[in-house]
Design an enzyme around this catalytic site. Structure first.
Site, PDB file in Angstrom:
ATOM      1  N   SER A 289       0.694  -1.219   0.081  1.00 43.04           N
ATOM      2  CA  SER A 289       0.073   0.005  -0.076  1.00 43.04           C
ATOM      3  C   SER A 289       0.858   1.315   0.002  1.00 43.04           C
ATOM      4  O   SER A 289       1.414   1.511  -0.814  1.00 43.04           O
ATOM      5  CB  SER A 289      -1.012   0.086   1.106  1.00 43.04           C
ATOM      6  OG  SER A 289      -1.964   0.693   1.013  1.00 43.04           O
ATOM      7  N   ASP A 300      10.005   4.691 -10.507  1.00 45.36           N
ATOM      8  CA  ASP A 300       9.665   5.251 -11.926  1.00 45.36           C
ATOM      9  C   ASP A 300      10.475   6.671 -12.169  1.00 45.36           C
ATOM     10  O   ASP A 300      10.656   7.000 -13.374  1.00 45.36           O
ATOM     11  CB  ASP A 300       8.120   5.597 -11.761  1.00 45.36           C
ATOM     12  CG  ASP A 300       7.376   4.566 -12.017  1.00 45.36           C
ATOM     13  OD1 ASP A 300       7.960   3.580 -12.257  1.00 45.36           O
ATOM     14  OD2 ASP A 300       6.047   4.647 -12.249  1.00 45.36           O
ATOM     15  N   LYS A 314      -0.956  -4.407  -3.245  1.00 43.16           N
ATOM     16  CA  LYS A 314      -2.469  -3.816  -2.537  1.00 43.16           C
ATOM     17  C   LYS A 314      -2.287  -2.346  -3.132  1.00 43.16           C
ATOM     18  O   LYS A 314      -1.797  -1.434  -2.721  1.00 43.16           O
ATOM     19  CB  LYS A 314      -2.489  -3.681  -1.028  1.00 43.16           C
ATOM     20  CG  LYS A 314      -3.777  -3.070  -0.648  1.00 43.16           C
ATOM     21  CD  LYS A 314      -4.106  -2.811   0.826  1.00 43.16           C
ATOM     22  CE  LYS A 314      -5.296  -2.394   1.413  1.00 43.16           C
ATOM     23  NZ  LYS A 314      -5.328  -1.019   0.799  1.00 43.16           N
TER      24      LYS A 314
END
Length: 479
Positions: A289, A300, A314
């Site tokens: 999460s 990224d 999640k």
């Protein structure tokens, strides 16, 4: 009512005109007929059951059943559970320091709190609570077990744990006030080590203070390791603060709800607290999460090298909606998925490391047996990823210590430090030391071996976003 932001904003748009949401596509007449059926069943149970019943408990169980039928993370919070949720996000609560969940009739440990009674006793993620004070937990709800584990500070509770491949272990734990230290910071040679155990209201501040302290201790610090292993998540605001601490600009995460227009991105503000020094992030199957938001954003943006094992997966957002000001508890309902800056969905997939490293031979065996162990994909009713991608199947991790390797040594941390010494260039990374088993990339197993007896399911301790109160008087018609 105070508002708590977790891994997402809700899909409920609140403005001067009130709430706007899709309630149901079921014809209203059929909905009322089913509600009458529920009333009839409750009345029959009340009159005909062999012993007197507690209607409040029956209705709360029905509400919880309705919510959990949606997905693994939607649920009804009774008033006491709602209070517990708010305590956890504030960084302090009483108990033995366990985060638990229920799956397949078993009560399972999501994670022991760092430094708490359970962690000190050796309880691990994946352990199953089989009995409390000699009474079996079979048929108990998470709330029932939680109530039995609570008690006055200084009192003891006897708990029996099951672990895959081992005999049952009975542990006597002393209850105490659990003060959650969200961030710990120390030096590892020339590098700073930052451990984040949870994302609560204090995490951002504690991280900033930890970085500043390490800078004072060593003005020539060469880089940082950010350890998110076994961190089950928490507040979205904290995840954004942590990501922002290492980024100068760009998107951190975006949320996408039920409708195409329900997209909300979050961006970094200028100012990298670590001055662009090399950064390695440690993750494993217990990183979920909010942890995945941070790892995904830093990966990224090519700001950090990710080391460890694929995270939990999640990628859904829960909104907490208090019922009648919280007097009747609250609903925690999934309202959106979240996505990394590149547009990747974490749901059921997770964040894959740049350097895949198991901490031990036993951990490597877990990964090689089944991709459903320690992952969101373990849930039969989990939301799909929405992008047509699946989690990587069973395989042998790229690097793993052999059986003779020192069990007390933290091999994943050592490799993260090696990554920093190579300044993130994996082509310049020092070779794995003696006693480490390496597997060529792309080596997959034809099929998983017999799955272990005990599985660990998704962390459900996220503190979801506090949404508006919805009462029977302001729920609009379905559209």
């Amino acid at each position: 009512m105070r508002r708590l932001l977790a891994v997402g904003v809700g899909a409920l748009a609140i403005g001067a005109g009130g709430a706007t949401m899709v309630v149901s596509q079921t014809p209203r007449g059929e909905t009322f007929r089913m509600l009458e059926l529920f009333g009839d069943v409750l009345s029959i149970v009340e009159q005909a059951y062999v012993v007197p019943t507690d209607n409040q408990k029956l209705i709360e169980a029905a509400l919880d059943g309705m919510m959990t039928a949606l997905d693994p993370h939607s649920n009804y919070l009774a008033p006491s559970d709602f209070d517990d949720l708010q305590e956890r996000t504030e960084g302090q609560y009483s108990g033995i320091g366990l985060t638990i969940t229920s799956e397949g009739g078993l009560i399972k440990v999501i994670s022991p709190m760092d430094g708490g009674p359970a962690a000190r006793a050796g309880v691990q993620a994946g352990d199953v609570i089989s009995s409390i004070e000699g009474q079996s937990t079979g048929g108990m709800s998470v709330s029932d077990v939680s109530d039995r584990l609570k008690g006055a500070v200084g009192t003891e509770v006897k708990v029996t744990f099951l672990r895959d491949g081992e005999e049952p272990r009975e542990v006597v734990l002393t209850r105490e006030i659990i003060r959650i230290e969200a961030v710990t910071a120390r030096m590892e040679g020339d590098f700073g080590y930052l451990r984040i155990s949870t994302f609560n209201e204090n995490t951002g501040r504690e991280l900033r203070e930890g970085i500043e302290r390490l800078k004072r201790e060593n003005p020539n610090i060469q880089g940082y390791v950010l350890d998110l292993r076994n961190n089950g998540g928490g507040l979205l605001t904290a995840a954004i603060e942590v990501s922002d601490a290492f980024l100068e600009r760009g998107e951190i995460v975006s949320q996408r709800g039920r409708r195409p227009d329900q997209i909300e991105p979050y961006f970094a503000q200028a100012g990298d607290l670590t001055d662009g020094l090399p950064l390695a992030v440690l993750i494993n199957y217990g990183s979920a999460s909010a942890s995945e938001i941070v790892a995904g954003a830093l990966k990224d943006h090519q700001r950090a090298t990710i080391v460890g094992l694929t995270s939990f997966g999640k990628g859904s957002v829960q909104t907490v909606i208090p019922l009648r000001g919280g007097r009747d508890g609250a609903l925690s309902i999934t309202t959106a998925r979240y996505y990394t800056p590149s547009g990747g969905s974490i749901q059921k997939i997770g964040i894959e490391p740049d350097l895949e490293v198991a901490r031990s031979a036993a951990e490597a065996r877990i990964v090689s047996r089944s991709n459903f162990i320690y992952s969101e994909a373990a849930y039969s009713n989990a939301l799909d990823a929405s992008i047509g991608t699946e989690r990587r199947g069973p395989h042998t991790p790229f690097e793993a210590p052999g059986e003779a390797y020192d069990a007390e040594a933290d091999y994943q941390l050592q490799r993260a430090l090696d990554v920093l010494r190579a300044r993130g260039d994996l082509t310049q990374l020092a070779a794995a030391p003696e006693g480490i088993v390496t597997t060529p990339p792309g080596t997959e197993l034809a099929e998983a071996a017999t799955p272990p007896r005990i599985e660990v399911t998704s962390p459900e301790d996220d503190a979801p976003r506090m949404g508006p109160e919805i009462t029977p008087d302001n729920v609009p018609d379905a559209d």
